[in-house]
Design an enzyme around this catalytic site. Structure first.
Site, PDB file in Angstrom:
ATOM      1  N   ASN A 423     -15.494  18.870  12.947  1.00 23.40           N
ATOM      2  CA  ASN A 423     -15.872  19.331  11.610  1.00 23.40           C
ATOM      3  C   ASN A 423     -15.059  18.593  10.541  1.00 23.40           C
ATOM      4  OD1 ASN A 423     -16.642  20.664   9.318  1.00 23.40           O
ATOM      5  ND2 ASN A 423     -16.329  22.720  10.121  1.00 23.40           N
ATOM      6  N   ASP A 424     -13.763  18.819  10.497  1.00 25.19           N
ATOM      7  CA  ASP A 424     -12.947  18.211   9.450  1.00 25.19           C
ATOM      8  C   ASP A 424     -13.032  16.688   9.451  1.00 25.19           C
ATOM      9  OD1 ASP A 424     -12.123  20.662   8.596  1.00 25.19           O
ATOM     10  OD2 ASP A 424     -10.270  20.669   9.765  1.00 25.19           O
ATOM     11  N   VAL A 425     -13.180  16.083  10.621  1.00 27.69           N
ATOM     12  CA  VAL A 425     -13.155  14.621  10.704  1.00 27.69           C
ATOM     13  C   VAL A 425     -14.429  13.985  10.169  1.00 27.69           C
ATOM     14  CG1 VAL A 425     -11.548  14.602  12.638  1.00 27.69           C
ATOM     15  CG2 VAL A 425     -14.003  14.552  13.094  1.00 27.69           C
ATOM     16  N   SER A 465      -8.961  23.357   9.180  1.00 25.82           N
ATOM     17  CA  SER A 465      -8.221  23.429   7.926  1.00 25.82           C
ATOM     18  C   SER A 465      -8.785  24.498   7.005  1.00 25.82           C
ATOM     19  CB  SER A 465      -8.283  22.074   7.226  1.00 25.82           C
ATOM     20  OG  SER A 465      -9.625  21.776   6.926  1.00 25.82           O
TER      21      SER A 465
END
Lengths: 497, 105
Positions: A423-425, A465
């Site tokens: 997700n964050d990447v 995050s």
């Protein structure tokens, strides 16, 4: 008194050889093809070091010497076979535990295993330092005045301190990674003052111990106090660091275990230990740097801790935005028609144990003439290179797996970006939103792909995050809301029809 | 050996380590950690010296425990590295051409 090491020049050569073999072991890791040979070099190096030590320090029964003097060539003594037996029992017990664990461990649990192994190296370093403190004669570091040599006192105190920090820090890292302890940071009031104060106290105690006139074998309690404080500081340093930063912590502790070995190598004047310590120390430091860069965090901010404590509050009260939901059949149809597919796996894929079905999907697509590649972000797993191991375990050929900087330009020519458990990447906020906690982190340019498929359990959860992701709501994005493994299995079924 | 020669070895080894580790491919960073973990157990040398020495018996026991701990790491570290490295395989070149490659392991 003769120094206990390097009595024979060949002994020094043997230790040097094992140091060089360790360098070759790491050199082999420059490519998977040479890595297995490298690992064998490492084993040979270790064997040489152990045999050399056993031969030169063969346990003898003392007949005519005082209790604090070691015996070498010209004193009457006979081999102490019961002690030899005890040493072999220790090796066999430890070796069996290690070997069985290494065979059984799941690849997803690799970070915990490595943290546990680090703690053992740390503890072993502390024990060796204690042994040297109690019986300096055996290590050839007893001065003529009956005190331990000053420089050796500094070296062994530092070795014990770094070893103790490695031990207690790794125990906490293990507990956090293994889920015995919450990954949330534990923030003590005034922790920076406590930590810096404790570190300063350890250094002062080491200085006082080095300067002391009473430093015979086992004499002077300053050494013990410094050890105890070091155990405490390792614990205090790691508890405020959140679960998301554990890859950095594990790399950092890897580095510490190396410096501990190097410090003991100074005490023992042993080339193999010094070379190894320097190698391992640099290796861990470089890996920490790579991990920090991949998260766009400074090393100091990671060590200071507290990340992940407050950020989840930010993304809560947002209105529901429209998104497109797709089915496994839709996904299968588009994937089959595609020319280039890039799969972006994240840790969620490993948690769902979807790597094997994912590889089956890739096999089916390849059979349809689709060009499939995998794109790995440095922080995709729970430790450096973790995702590569998980894919390798699922029989994904390593030449289909690419690193972030090598594949990022290919998204513009890519028909489907298939995001599974990440997700964050892939969050463009890292490039555009200066207020985002992940701003500045290098991410995949998935928004350039013609179609984005995003497997996610539900729309409610956000990434590690705690930030919302604009990719969910793009025109070309198809949300595949399901358990990762189940969804890929359904796509496989649809592809087979 | 005097302190300066030991320090020289150490500093040069740090440089060697720096360049060797940067040449490690990122795909093998996990095996790198497990193998560095195994080789840092060369601390077993100190543990063996302590165990084998005559004199203080408490020092001998500390040594023996350290030998056992380091052995866990040596055997475990090399074994798990070997296990991981055995998984890394290259693409089988003829495989993409034949549609039914499922049977081949």
């Amino acid at each position: 008194m003769e120094p206990a090491v390097a009595v024979n020049p060949w002994v020094a050569v043997a230790y040097l050889a094992s140091g060089v073999l360790f360098i070759l072991a790491l050199r082999g890791l420059s490519s998977p093809a040479t890595s297995r040979t490298g690992n064998r070099f490492g084993m040979i190096g270790m064997l040489i070091a152990v045999v050399t030590t056993l031969v030169t320090h063969f346990p003898m029964t003392q007949l005519a010497l005082g209790p604090d003097q070691a015996c070498f060539d010209n004193c009457s003594a006979s081999p102490n076979w019961s002690l030899v037996g005890e040493i072999f029992v220790a090796i066999i017990i430890g070796g069996t535990i290690g070997f069985v664990t290494a065979r059984k461990i799941q690849m997803t649990a690799m970070p915990q295993l490595v943290a546990a192994f680090h703690s053992l190296v740390g503890m072993a370093a502390v024990l060796v330092a204690i042994a040297a403190f109690l019986n300096p004669g055996a290590f050839g570091i007893l001065g003529g005045d009956g005190n331990i040599l000053t420089v050796s006192r500094i070296e062994m105190s530092l070795g014990a301190a770094i070893g103790a920090i490695t031990f207690s820090g790794s125990v906490i890292a293990f507990a956090k990674l293994n889920g015995n302890m919450s990954g949330a940071p534990i923030i003590l009031p005034a922790r920076h003052v406590i930590n810096l104060g404790t570190l300063a106290a350890i250094l002062v105690l080491t200085g006082l111990f080095a300067a002391s006139q009473h430093a015979g074998p086992g004499e002077n309690n300053l050494f013990w106090v410094a050890c105890a404080l070091s155990f405490a500081i390792g614990f205090l340093l790691i508890i405020p660091i959140g679960g998301a930063d554990m890859p950095v912590v594990v790399s950092m502790l890897n580095s510490y275990s190396g410096w501990a070995a190097a410090a003991m190598g100074f005490t023992l004047h042993n080339t193999a230990m010094i070379i190894t310590g320097a190698l391992v120390g640099s290796s861990g430091a470089i890996l920490s740097y790579i991990m920090c860069r991949a998260m766009n965090r400074s090393f100091v901010s990671v060590i200071a801790g507290g990340f992940g404590a407050a950020s989840s509050a930010g993304g809560e009260a947002k209105e529901q935005r429209p998104y497109k939901r797709g089915s496994a059949e839709d996904a299968a149809f588009l994937l089959k028609e595609a020319e280039n597919v890039i799969i972006i796996p994240g840790y969620g894929m490993a948690v769902a144990q979807a790597q094997h079905v994912l590889r089956e999907m890739a096999d089916q697509l390849k059979a349809h003439g689709v060009n499939v590649k995998y794109a790995i972000h440095p922080v995709a797993g729970r430790m450096p290179g973790h995702m590569n191991v998980l894919l390798a375990e699922a029989n994904v050929p390593y030449d289909e797996v690419f690193e972030l900087e090598d594949i990022n330009h290919e998204f513009a020519q890519c028909d489907v970006a298939f995001i599974i458990g990440a997700n964050d990447v892939v969050n463009p906020a890292a490039k555009t939103d200066k207020s985002s906690p992940i701003y500045g982190m290098p991410v995949f340019d998935v928004e350039k792909a013609k179609t984005i498929m995003f497997i996610k359990r539900s729309m409610s959860g956000v990434g590690y995050s705690g930030v919302d992701n604009d990719v969910f709501y793009l025109d070309q994005t198809m949300m595949l809301l399901s358990d990762a493994k189940k969804m890929v299995e359904e796509i496989n079924k649809a592809l087979a029809d | 050996m005097d302190f300066i020669s030991i320090l020289s070895i150490f500093v040069l080894a740090c440089f060697v380590g720096y360049y060797v580790v940067w040449s490690v491919t990122p795909a093998l960073h996990t095996p790198l950690m497990s193998v560095t973990n195994a080789i840092s157990s060369v601390i077993v040398v100190g543990a063996l010296i302590a165990s084998a020495a005559a004199g203080s018996s408490s020092s001998k026991w500390f040594g023996l425990v350290a030998v056992a701990l380091a052995s866990v790491n040596i055997f475990g570290g090399f074994a798990v590295t070997a296990r991981m490295l055995a998984m890394y395989k290259k693409k089988e070149r003829p495989a993409p051409k034949t549609p039914e490659s499922g049977g081949a392991k």
